[in-house]
Design an enzyme around this catalytic site. Structure first.
Site, PDB file in Angstrom:
ATOM      1  N   LEU A   1       0.842  -1.206   0.000  1.00 47.53           N
ATOM      2  CA  LEU A   1       0.000   0.000   0.000  1.00 47.53           C
ATOM      3  C   LEU A   1       0.871   1.247   0.000  1.00 47.53           C
ATOM      4  O   LEU A   1       1.720   1.435   0.874  1.00 47.53           O
ATOM      5  CB  LEU A   1      -0.922  -0.006   1.212  1.00 47.53           C
ATOM      6  CG  LEU A   1      -2.045   1.043   1.226  1.00 47.53           C
ATOM      7  CD1 LEU A   1      -3.228   0.528   2.041  1.00 47.53           C
ATOM      8  CD2 LEU A   1      -1.596   2.381   1.789  1.00 47.53           C
TER       9      LEU A   1
ATOM     10  N   HIS B   1       7.976   1.079  11.594  1.00 47.38           N
ATOM     11  CA  HIS B   1       8.547   2.363  11.214  1.00 47.38           C
ATOM     12  C   HIS B   1       7.563   3.466  11.624  1.00 47.38           C
ATOM     13  O   HIS B   1       6.336   3.256  11.581  1.00 47.38           O
ATOM     14  CB  HIS B   1       8.773   2.379   9.696  1.00 47.38           C
ATOM     15  CG  HIS B   1       9.551   3.535   9.193  1.00 47.38           C
ATOM     16  ND1 HIS B   1       8.979   4.767   8.950  1.00 47.38           N
ATOM     17  CD2 HIS B   1      10.862   3.665   8.875  1.00 47.38           C
ATOM     18  CE1 HIS B   1       9.912   5.595   8.505  1.00 47.38           C
ATOM     19  NE2 HIS B   1      11.060   4.949   8.446  1.00 47.38           N
TER      20      HIS B   1
END
Length: 337
Positions: free
Chosen positions: A127, A231
Site C-alpha cells: 500500500l 517504522h
C-alpha cells in the site's frame, strides 16, 4: 470525491514506477525497478484473468485513480497464498526456560527462530499513497477496498490474512536489526539486501541464513530495541490493522525486524461486516458514509459514497453510481466508512 479504486493494467507501469521511487527502504512490494514492476503487473493481469474459485498463487494489484485527471495516485496489493514460488520466512519470538538445581536458578531467554509458519496465508501489502494525496481518507479507501475485493472473491483467498509492516530504519537507510543478524552472514548492507529481496525474492535467506535460533540477549541494545516495532510512518497503518482485528503474535520480518500482524480472514471487520445487495436507487441525497464496490476480478471498482440499506437492497448516491458504473438492479458490496 472523484477517486476510484480499480484493477491495475499494463499502462500503469510509469505511475507505479514514479511512486516506487518515493517509497524508501524496506518497501519490498513496490521496488523502484521497472522490470520487476512490469512482471508484477503481468502476474496481476494473469490473476485477474484466471478462471476458477480456488486459491492459487495469485497477485492482485489495485490502483487509486483520479477520474477527473486520469492520474494514478496510489496502489495496494493482495497475495492469495504466500510461500508458493519460494518459502515465506519469518522470525518468531519464542521463549526457552532452563533451570539449574546446583545454582537453584531459573533462566528464561527469548529466541528468534526462523520459521515458515505463515506459508499458505493470504497477504495484504504494497500500500502506497502519493504524498500529495494524504488527506481526505484516501489511504483508508486504499486499505479497506482490498477487504471488499476479498469478500467478493472469498474462495480465492486463504483462511488467514497477514500484513507485514516496515521496521525501524535509521536516517542513513540502515537497519539495526539487519546489521545485528543478517548483515553478519551476507556481507550486504540492509539497503542492498532489501533491494535484492524486492527484485529476486528471499531464497538467498534459505541458502545462507543460519537455521539455529538466535538468542535475543546476545544482540546489541539498538537491535533489541527495534524488534517488533513499526517504522514511524507505519504506526497509523498498524492501528488500522488492529482496528480490523489483526494482532501481533510474535512474528517479525527477517530483514528489519518489523512486526507481522495476523487475523482470521472471516473475522476481519471489513470482511465480516460487508454487505452484498442489489441497488434499488441511484439518486440518494443523504445517507451513511460508506465504501461501495462492484465488479468481478478485472472489473472491480471501489469508491466512497453514501448508502441507505433497505429491506429490498441498498440506495446509493448519484456520483458513486457514476464512478462504479452501476444502475438499479446491479449488485454492490458495501461497508460503513
Amino acid at each position: 470525491m472523484s477517486f476510484v479504486i480499480r484493477s491495475a493494467k499494463a499502462s500503469d507501469l510509469q505511475p507505479l514506477y514514479e511512486m516506487a521511487k518515493l517509497t524508501g527502504s524496506g518497501f519490498t512490494n513496490l521496488p523502484p525497478d521497472r522490470p520487476t514492476l512490469k512482471a508484477k503487473l503481468e502476474r496481476s493481469d494473469s490473476a485477474f484473468a484466471r478462471d476458477g474459485e480456488d486459491v492459487g498463487d495469485d497477485l492482485f494489484v489495485l490502483v487509486l485513480e483520479n477520474t477527473k485527471t486520469g492520474d494514478v495516485r496510489g496502489t495496494s496489493q493482495m497475495f492469495s497464498s504466500v510461500g508458493q514460488a519460494w518459502p515465506f520466512y519469518s522470525y518468531r519470538i519464542t521463549t526457552l526456560t532452563q533451570h539449574s538445581q546446583e545454582l537453584d536458578r531459573t533462566v528464561t531467554a527469548e529466541l528468534l527462530s526462523l520459521v515458515n509458519d505463515l506459508g499458505g496465508s493470504s497477504e495484504v501489502g504494497g500500500l502506497f499513497l502519493h504524498p500529495s494525496e494524504r488527506a481526505g481518507g484516501l489511504g483508508l479507501l486504499l486499505a479497506r477496498s482490498r477487504y471488499l475485493f476479498i469478500a467478493s472473491h472469498r474462495q480465492r483467498f486463504g483462511d488467514t490474512l497477514l500484513a507485514e509492516l516496515r521496521g525501524i530504519v535509521d536516517e542513513r537507510g540502515g537497519s539495526p536489526f539487519w546489521d545485528a543478524i543478517g548483515g553478519k552472514f551476507f556481507g550486504m548492507s540492509y539497503q542492498d539486501a532489501d533491494e535484492f529481496n524486492g527484485i529476486k525474492g528471499n531464497q538467498f535467506i534459505a541458502d545462507l541464513m543460519p537455521k539455529h535460533p538466535v538468542y535475543i540477549a546476545m544482540l546489541d541494545e539498538e537491535a533489541k530495541r527495534v524488534i517488533g516495532l513499526p517504522h514511524p510512518s507505519g504506526r497509523a497503518a498498524m492501528r488500522m490493522l488492529e482496528n480490523e482485528g489483526y494482532s501481533y503474535q510474535g512474528y517479525v520480518d527477517i530483514f528489519d525486524g518489523g512486526p507481522t500482524l495476523i487475523a482470521p480472514t472471516d473475522k476481519v471487520a471489513s470482511i465480516r461486516n460487508a454487505r452484498d445487495l442489489p441497488v434499488t436507487n441511484t439518486a440518494l441525497d443523504r445517507g451513511e458514509k460508506a465504501l461501495l464496490a462492484t465488479g468481478k476480478l478485472s472489473g472491480f471498482r471501489c469508491c466512497y459514497g453514501a448508502r441507505e440499506v433497505r429491506e429490498d437492497g441498498v440506495a446509493i448516491d448519484a456520483l458513486a453510481a457514476e464512478l462504479l458504473g452501476v444502475s438499479v438492479g446491479d449488485q454492490v458490496w458495501s461497508i460503513a466508512r
